[in-house]
Write a protein that holds these residues in place. Structure first.
Motif, short mmCIF file in Angstrom:
data_model
loop_
_atom_site.label_atom_id
_atom_site.label_comp_id
_atom_site.label_asym_id
_atom_site.label_seq_id
_atom_site.Cartn_x
_atom_site.Cartn_y
_atom_site.Cartn_z
N ILE A 1 13.09 -1.48 -13.17
CA ILE A 1 12.77 -0.09 -12.81
C ILE A 1 13.43 0.27 -11.49
CG2 ILE A 1 10.89 1.43 -12.05
CD1 ILE A 1 9.13 -0.03 -14.18
N MET A 2 13.28 -0.58 -10.49
CA MET A 2 13.85 -0.28 -9.18
C MET A 2 15.38 -0.26 -9.24
SD MET A 2 11.21 0.45 -7.60
CE MET A 2 11.95 0.81 -6.03
N ASN A 3 15.96 -1.15 -10.03
CA ASN A 3 17.42 -1.14 -10.19
C ASN A 3 17.89 0.16 -10.83
OD1 ASN A 3 20.06 -2.48 -10.15
ND2 ASN A 3 19.86 -2.44 -12.38
N ALA A 4 17.14 0.66 -11.80
CA ALA A 4 17.51 1.93 -12.46
C ALA A 4 17.46 3.08 -11.46
CB ALA A 4 16.57 2.20 -13.63
N LEU A 5 16.56 3.01 -10.49
CA LEU A 5 16.40 4.09 -9.53
C LEU A 5 17.39 4.04 -8.37
CD1 LEU A 5 12.51 4.19 -9.45
CD2 LEU A 5 14.04 5.91 -10.43
N THR A 6 18.20 3.00 -8.29
CA THR A 6 19.15 2.91 -7.18
C THR A 6 20.32 3.88 -7.34
OG1 THR A 6 20.38 1.09 -8.20
CG2 THR A 6 18.61 0.50 -6.65
N GLY B 1 0.73 4.05 -8.26
CA GLY B 1 1.31 4.67 -7.09
C GLY B 1 2.83 4.57 -6.98
N LEU B 2 3.47 3.82 -7.85
CA LEU B 2 4.92 3.64 -7.75
C LEU B 2 5.68 4.96 -7.91
CD1 LEU B 2 7.42 1.81 -7.53
CD2 LEU B 2 7.33 1.56 -10.02
N VAL B 3 5.37 5.72 -8.93
CA VAL B 3 6.09 6.98 -9.17
C VAL B 3 5.87 7.94 -8.00
CG1 VAL B 3 6.33 8.98 -10.68
CG2 VAL B 3 6.04 6.71 -11.67
N ASP B 4 4.64 8.02 -7.51
CA ASP B 4 4.36 8.91 -6.38
C ASP B 4 5.17 8.49 -5.15
OD1 ASP B 4 2.59 10.50 -7.83
OD2 ASP B 4 0.88 9.22 -7.32
N LEU B 5 5.28 7.20 -4.92
CA LEU B 5 6.05 6.69 -3.79
C LEU B 5 7.54 7.01 -3.96
CD1 LEU B 5 6.20 5.12 -1.15
CD2 LEU B 5 6.37 3.02 -2.52
N VAL B 6 8.06 6.81 -5.15
CA VAL B 6 9.46 7.12 -5.43
C VAL B 6 9.73 8.61 -5.21
CG1 VAL B 6 11.18 7.30 -7.29
CG2 VAL B 6 9.88 5.18 -6.97
N LEU B 7 8.85 9.46 -5.71
CA LEU B 7 9.03 10.90 -5.54
C LEU B 7 8.94 11.30 -4.07
CD1 LEU B 7 6.98 12.19 -8.61
CD2 LEU B 7 9.48 11.96 -8.40
N LYS B 8 8.01 10.71 -3.35
CA LYS B 8 7.87 11.00 -1.91
C LYS B 8 9.12 10.57 -1.15
CE LYS B 8 5.13 9.73 2.11
NZ LYS B 8 4.13 8.80 2.61
N GLU B 9 9.63 9.39 -1.44
CA GLU B 9 10.80 8.87 -0.74
C GLU B 9 12.09 9.59 -1.14
OE1 GLU B 9 11.01 6.60 1.80
OE2 GLU B 9 8.83 6.80 1.83
N VAL C 1 17.53 13.56 -2.80
CA VAL C 1 18.04 14.24 -3.99
C VAL C 1 17.20 15.49 -4.24
CG1 VAL C 1 18.88 12.13 -5.10
CG2 VAL C 1 16.58 12.94 -5.61
N GLU C 2 17.79 16.45 -4.92
CA GLU C 2 17.10 17.68 -5.31
C GLU C 2 17.03 17.73 -6.83
OE1 GLU C 2 15.75 20.10 -3.37
OE2 GLU C 2 16.21 18.83 -1.63
#
Length: 117
Positions: A22-27, A95-103, A108-109
């Motif tokens: 998941i984290m690799n996909a988000l890089t 909380g992972l998705v919320d953290l990703v969205l916050k960060e 990105v927009e």
């Protein structure tokens, strides 16, 4: 309705989610932008996302997100509809998705004027 593809779409089960996949996909910035967009506007068609890359490149990005478990895709006629698997991700990684969205704020927009279902 039959799928547009010759092989079925692969969506991992919640218990098969891999945090590192998941984290690799988000890089990738484009994939992160897709996730941020889907968080704001669920149920968007693939065709409405990025016109700056070829369809094959965009398809690959969606496949990476889908196979990591971040998004769910289904076909409606000739359109492929995408949704963020937030509830399922929160079940496995609270909380992972919320953290990703916050960060992602300021990084990105979300896309605007995307095709909805």
């Amino acid at each position: 309705m039959a799928s547009r593809t010759s092989s079925p779409l692969v969506h991992p089960d919640v218990e098969d989610f891999d945090l590192f996949k998941i984290m690799n996909a988000l890089t990738d910035e484009l994939r992160l932008t897709i996730v941020v967009t889907l968080a704001a506007s669920p149920g968007l068609a693939c065709s409405g996302f990025n016109r700056d890359v070829t369809a094959s490149v965009l398809t690959r990005h969606f496949r990476v997100l889908r196979e990591a478990g971040l998004i769910r895709q289904h076909d409606v006629g000739t359109r492929r509809i995408n949704t963020l698997r937030k509830e399922e991700l929160d079940q496995r990684f609270p909380g992972l998705v919320d953290l990703v969205l916050k960060e992602s704020v300021g990084r990105v927009e979300p896309y605007t004027n995307c095709d909805s279902a």
